[in-house]
Enzyme design. Structure first.
Site, short mmCIF file in Angstrom:
data_model
loop_
_atom_site.label_atom_id
_atom_site.label_comp_id
_atom_site.label_asym_id
_atom_site.label_seq_id
_atom_site.Cartn_x
_atom_site.Cartn_y
_atom_site.Cartn_z
N ARG A 228 0.84 -1.19 0.00
CA ARG A 228 0.00 0.00 0.00
C ARG A 228 0.88 1.25 0.00
O ARG A 228 1.93 1.29 0.63
CB ARG A 228 -0.91 0.03 1.24
CG ARG A 228 -2.08 -0.95 1.20
CD ARG A 228 -3.15 -0.49 0.21
NE ARG A 228 -4.33 -1.35 0.25
CZ ARG A 228 -4.49 -2.42 -0.52
NH1 ARG A 228 -3.54 -2.79 -1.36
NH2 ARG A 228 -5.61 -3.13 -0.45
N GLU A 257 -2.76 8.10 -6.22
CA GLU A 257 -2.69 7.46 -7.53
C GLU A 257 -3.76 8.02 -8.46
O GLU A 257 -4.87 8.30 -8.02
CB GLU A 257 -2.86 5.94 -7.36
CG GLU A 257 -1.76 5.30 -6.55
CD GLU A 257 -1.92 3.78 -6.41
OE1 GLU A 257 -2.93 3.23 -6.92
OE2 GLU A 257 -1.05 3.15 -5.79
N HIS A 276 0.77 0.26 -10.06
CA HIS A 276 -0.14 -0.56 -9.25
C HIS A 276 -0.56 -1.82 -10.00
O HIS A 276 -1.76 -2.08 -10.23
CB HIS A 276 -1.37 0.26 -8.84
CG HIS A 276 -2.02 -0.26 -7.58
ND1 HIS A 276 -2.62 0.54 -6.65
CD2 HIS A 276 -2.16 -1.53 -7.10
CE1 HIS A 276 -3.11 -0.18 -5.67
NE2 HIS A 276 -2.84 -1.44 -5.91
#
Length: 523
Positions: A228, A257, A276
């Site tokens: 994370r 993000e 990601h």
């Protein structure tokens, strides 16, 4: 029944819903029409949709929210619970994908693959500047030994790497010492050639790797994060890379993000970035889609609960009666997780009074105990199995012995550092109280910001503590002291208006007769 879908779901998942004869409201590629919310029975999302209080108030018929994935930061779970809406997720569908991506980044860093690729694209053939290292014989430090961490262990072993592991809820007894050595975080940080992070984003893990901790790493070491954003302080990482404090880093997740084109990490030295991709495999995407659609169908058609985050009972009337005690058990679990020293190995949990069904309460206790480190992966369905994974034995039940409280929850946790006792009750069935702490009688309502103190039972301690907190501009809301004629120690719970800083904790720790200080943060 009508199912609203507002984030991408696979074709197979959609077919599962169609086969159940649901009416599908497909808003995967368009804004939500607020007018349809009062009509929906189920809502399936990923990370792109925020389910807030405003939406929940409009969705009067809504019974279930299905999150295709793990994190539920984008769902107001508390408001969903108040509205009688069950929230489900799919906690383990991306385990293999995340572990494989982590190891792919480790391998790429070790051979400077990313730098070599960029150099060739830019017309440079600079082999002599890109000498890599072999993984065989190197030490991999794995922070977080849950399912993803354990899958990474398997892959590292095939490359003949040495493995160090850190997890505050797991002891060496869970692993073969010839395969992995479980150590404290400082030992892992200072002795690893690669460090891979596999913990959730929590208050306890935020900025876990700041400049101070990164500076403890070997200068030749590399840091990997596929967990994370926010676990690594991004500004501190840039500084460490640019000043050659460590040899490199690979980052798949970010505080915000998508990251902007001018993000400092993009221009940092020896950095490998991916957008990601940890769970972005065909198998993982298919897995979370089909799993969440099956769970929603099971609940709406068969009243079967899977991976529930907020409801341990199928009967809403029973839930309402037990709700104060479910909340109390959860808070007691949170207190144990923050007061325990070392890995917990045993739990004893007893209910008294009218609390004859201990199972929903022990589940809520386990959720509070484990989610402080594991995060949203733990729920009412998998709490027992996760505790078992971590080597925790559990005894729970009902005791008809009379107590001075109408209803009582009594709990013990055992670790290699000793035993902790916490008991609680709910006055008038509503007002939550902690009535015993460390075996000492006490009476306080658990609040968000508190301090736990252990001190010598001598005159003047309260005055010293009050003066010190005053000097630090910290306002004391309540001070609860517990003493016993049988002990030379006293325990105290101090309620504060805001979260105490490290400076406050350090200042209290140096006071004479203060033996232990711990901040307590309850959700």
């Amino acid at each position: 029944m009508k199912i609203l879908i507002t984030d991408p779901i696979s074709t197979t998942g959609m077919q599962i819903l169609k086969n159940a004869n649901f009416t599908i409201l497909d808003y995967q590629k368009k804004n939500i029409d607020l007018g349809i919310l009062p009509e929906i029975d189920g809502w399936i999302i990923r990370s792109g949709t925020e389910v807030n209080q405003n939406y929940l108030k409009k969705a009067k018929k809504l019974q279930v929210i299905g999150r295709a994935g793990v994190g539920v930061d984008n769902i107001d779970v508390s408001e969903a619970t108040k509205a009688g809406v069950i929230v489900m997720n799919t906690p383990d569908s991306n385990t293999i994908s995340a572990a494989e991506h982590s190891f792919a980044l480790i391998a790429a860093l070790s051979k400077n693959i990313h730098s070599g690729h960029l150099n060739l694209i830019n017309g440079s053939w600079s082999r002599h500047n890109l000498v890599g290292i072999e993984l065989r014989g190197k030490t991999l430090g794995i922070v977080g030994l849950g399912r993803i961490g354990r899958e990474l262990i398997k892959r590292a072993q095939s490359f003949e790497m040495k493995i160090l592991g850190y997890d505050p809820y797991i002891s060496q007894d869970m692993f073969n010492p010839s395969e992995i050595k479980v150590v404290d975080l400082d030992t892992l940080t200072m002795n690893s050639d690669f460090i891979s992070l596999h913990v959730p984003m929590l208050d306890s893990t935020r900025n876990l790797f700041d400049f101070h901790r990164i500076s403890k790493m070997k200068s030749t070491a590399r840091l990997i994060n596929v967990a994370r954003g926010g676990i690594i302080n991004e500004k501190d990482l840039v500084k460490a890379l640019d000043e050659d404090v460590i040899a490199g880093a690979a980052i798949d997740v970010f505080e915000s993000e998508p990251i902007k084109k001018n993000h400092p990490l993009i221009s940092a030295k020896n950095i490998l970035l991916t957008p990601h991709l940890g769970a972005s495999t065909k198998e993982a995407k298919e897995g979370v889609s089909t799993t969440i659609c099956e769970q929603v169908v099971d609940y709406l058609i068969n009243n079967k609960i899977n991976n529930a985050l907020n409801m341990p009972l199928t009967n809403v009337d029973d839930l309402k009666k037990l709700e104060p005690y479910i909340n109390l058990a959860n808070k007691i679990g949170q207190l144990h997780s923050q007061l325990a020293k070392g890995a917990i190995t045993n739990i004893q949990f007893e209910c008294y009074g009218t609390l004859e069904d201990s199972k929903p309460l022990i589940l809520s206790f386990l959720k509070g105990l484990l989610e402080n480190y594991i995060g949203s992966r733990v729920n009412f369905i998998n709490a027992f199995s996760i505790a078992e994974e971590r080597g925790i034995s559990i005894e729970h039940g009902y005791n008809n012995k009379e107590t001075i409280h109408t209803n009582l929850i009594q709990s013990y946790t055992t670790s290699n550092a000793g035993k902790i006792k916490i008991s609680g009750s709910a006055l008038s069935g509503r007002h939550l109280r902690i009535v015993n702490l460390m075996g000492f009688d006490i009476d306080f309502r658990p609040e968000k910001y508190m301090l736990f103190l252990k001190n010598n039972d001598v005159p003047g301690v309260i005055g010293k503590v009050g003066t010190m907190l005053g000097d630090q501009k910290v306002n004391i809301a309540e001070y609860h002291l517990s003493r016993s004629n049988k002990s030379k120690y006293a325990y105290a719970i101090i309620k504060l208006d805001e979260e105490p800083t490290k400076s406050v904790i350090d200042s209290l720790n140096i006071l004479n007769d203060v033996l232990e200080v711990k901040p307590l943060l309850l959700k």
